[in-house]
Enzyme design. Structure first.
Site, PDB file in Angstrom:
ATOM      1  N   ASN A 271      -0.743  -8.720 -10.973  1.00 15.97           N
ATOM      2  CA  ASN A 271       0.251  -9.394 -11.827  1.00 15.97           C
ATOM      3  C   ASN A 271      -0.202 -10.802 -12.222  1.00 15.97           C
ATOM      4  OD1 ASN A 271       0.617 -10.876  -9.521  1.00 15.97           O
ATOM      5  ND2 ASN A 271       2.797 -10.423  -9.266  1.00 15.97           N
TER       6      ASN A 271
ATOM      7  N   THR B  86       6.791 -10.891  -1.419  1.00 17.79           N
ATOM      8  CA  THR B  86       5.602 -10.238  -1.991  1.00 17.79           C
ATOM      9  C   THR B  86       4.917  -9.387  -0.932  1.00 17.79           C
ATOM     10  OG1 THR B  86       5.257 -12.132  -3.426  1.00 17.79           O
ATOM     11  CG2 THR B  86       3.384 -10.664  -3.139  1.00 17.79           C
TER      12      THR B  86
ATOM     13  N   GLY C 254      -7.972 -10.755  -8.093  1.00 24.29           N
ATOM     14  CA  GLY C 254      -8.091 -11.906  -7.191  1.00 24.29           C
ATOM     15  C   GLY C 254      -9.540 -12.133  -6.806  1.00 24.29           C
ATOM     16  N   PHE C 255      -9.739 -13.123  -5.991  1.00 24.33           N
ATOM     17  CA  PHE C 255     -11.084 -13.481  -5.556  1.00 24.33           C
ATOM     18  C   PHE C 255     -11.783 -12.301  -4.858  1.00 24.33           C
ATOM     19  CE2 PHE C 255     -12.793 -15.281  -1.427  1.00 24.33           C
ATOM     20  CZ  PHE C 255     -14.117 -15.377  -1.856  1.00 24.33           C
TER      21      PHE C 255
ATOM     22  N   TYR D 165       4.055 -16.224   7.139  1.00 22.13           N
ATOM     23  CA  TYR D 165       2.922 -15.479   6.580  1.00 22.13           C
ATOM     24  C   TYR D 165       2.385 -14.511   7.638  1.00 22.13           C
ATOM     25  CZ  TYR D 165      -1.729 -14.642   4.656  1.00 22.13           C
ATOM     26  OH  TYR D 165      -2.875 -14.061   4.190  1.00 22.13           O
TER      27      TYR D 165
END
Ligand code: UDP
Length: 339
Positions: free
Chosen positions: A37, A100, A15-16, A154
């Site tokens: 993933n 997730t 990721g970033f 979130y």
């Protein structure tokens, strides 16, 4: 026999932020294994590291128990960055976000506990919710909206991660450090999941207009990812950080409207070939209902209190916003040139 400084496993390493962390750890002599993933991460983010002798990438999901178990056994510390992030994604696909974040972190903590490995657990300023206290201190109360508004899932999913990490520490002595990332920006960040800076830069480089949500009076503090990563390197080396929660962000605050103006200023100086539109064509205001979901509540201000990490490790951010914006603009230009 190994001369490495330590062995790090980075979940979400493609990721970033994970890719920048991989680079920084390698530069400091660590051995780095990434598991990702590629759901929101991209292989291009780590491709340049693939020839490094101390770097390995595993393309798999963290809920794949056999794989995670092996990787946890082979490392000294786990940087758990794998998560579903971005307000747009949360509103669009809350099932994926909750599953997730909660199941993924559960899997990571279980694997870490099996081998008693240190975990640096990424959380978010979203956990503070819509509290209007400025700045946010780590021990402040959380203020959230109802469960019928997907946006808050979130915040709660990451709060469960924090609770679980701290509970593992308290009950089993597992060394866990929680860090709450505030808005983080820099090269390689994608605007695909709603993040404002890469979106604004892309919009400006295409000649505008920049999409300002609401009236643009809401403000944020945007920390350069290199500063963020430096904070993590310091936290991992600080034994007193274990069992605690740390804000990681900058205190340089801008409104979204001012951010849009600053992006245009940056584009004007870094990308002179871009034709500047007339002032009226530089921005368009989009109501929140249209941008996200009906009844969407934005955070008006989000400023971290970073005195805790500063006191403990001496860390503070160094790179000013305009410099970071220019890095992002140049990075995006170089990508479009090679695309
Ligand atoms: N935003 C905006 N235009 C966009 C994307 C985002 O005005 O195209 C606003 C968004 O409503 C928020 C701020 O920019 O007020 C930061 O958004 P981001 O999703 O990057 O981070 P967060 O909301 O999590 O702070």
């Amino acid at each position: 026999m190994s001369s490495v400084r330590g062995r790090a496993l980075i979940t979400g390493g493609a990721g970033f932020i994970g890719s920048h962390l991989s680079e920084a750890l390698l530069a400091q002599g660590w051995q780095v294994t990434v598991i990702d993933n590629l759901s929101t991460g991209r292989y291009e983010n780590i491709q340049h590291l693939s020839s490094e002798p101390h770097f390995k990438a595993v393309i798999d999901t963290i809920t794949h128990e056999v794989v995670l178990d092996r990787l946890a056994g082979e490392c000294d510390v786990i940087f758990h960055l794998a998560a579903a992030v971005g307000v747009e994604l949360i509103v669009r696909d809350p099932v994926r976000v909750i599953e997730t974040n909660v199941l993924g972190t559960h899997a990571v903590l279980q694997a870490a506990a099996r081998y008693r490995k240190k975990v640096l657990l990424a959380s978010t300023s979203e956990v503070y919710g819509k509290s209007n206290k400025v700045p946010f201190g780590e021990d402040d109360d959380r203020v959230l909206g109802p469960t019928t508004k997907a946006r808050w899932s979130y915040s709660d999913s990451k709060a469960v991660d924090e609770f679980l990490g701290l509970a593992y520490h308290r009950q089993t002595g597992l060394p866990v450090v929680v860090f709450r990332l505030f808005n983080t920006i820099g090269p390689r960040q994608t605007g695909q999941y709603g993040m404002v800076v890469p979106r604004f830069v892309r919009q400006a480089l295409s000649g505008g207009p920049i999409t300002v949500y609401g009236d643009g009076s809401q403000s944020r503090c945007f920390c350069n990812v290199q500063d963020t990563v430096r904070a993590l390197l310091q936290l991992v080396e600080t034994p007193e950080a274990v069992g605690r929660v740390f804000n990681v962000g900058t205190v340089e605050e801008v409104t979204v409207l001012e951010l849009a103006q600053r992006v245009w200023t940056g584009v004007e100086s870094c990308a002179p070939t871009v034709k500047m539109p007339e002032p009226a064509g530089r921005m368009v205001f989009i109501p929140y209902d249209q941008a996200y979901e009906p009844g969407f509540e934005d955070m008006q201000r989000r400023v971290p209190d970073i005195s805790r990490i500063k006191r403990l490790t001496g860390w503070e951010p160094r790179i000013p916003l305009q410099q970071t914006l220019e890095q992002v603009i140049l990075d995006m230009l170089s990508r479009s040139a090679t695309a």
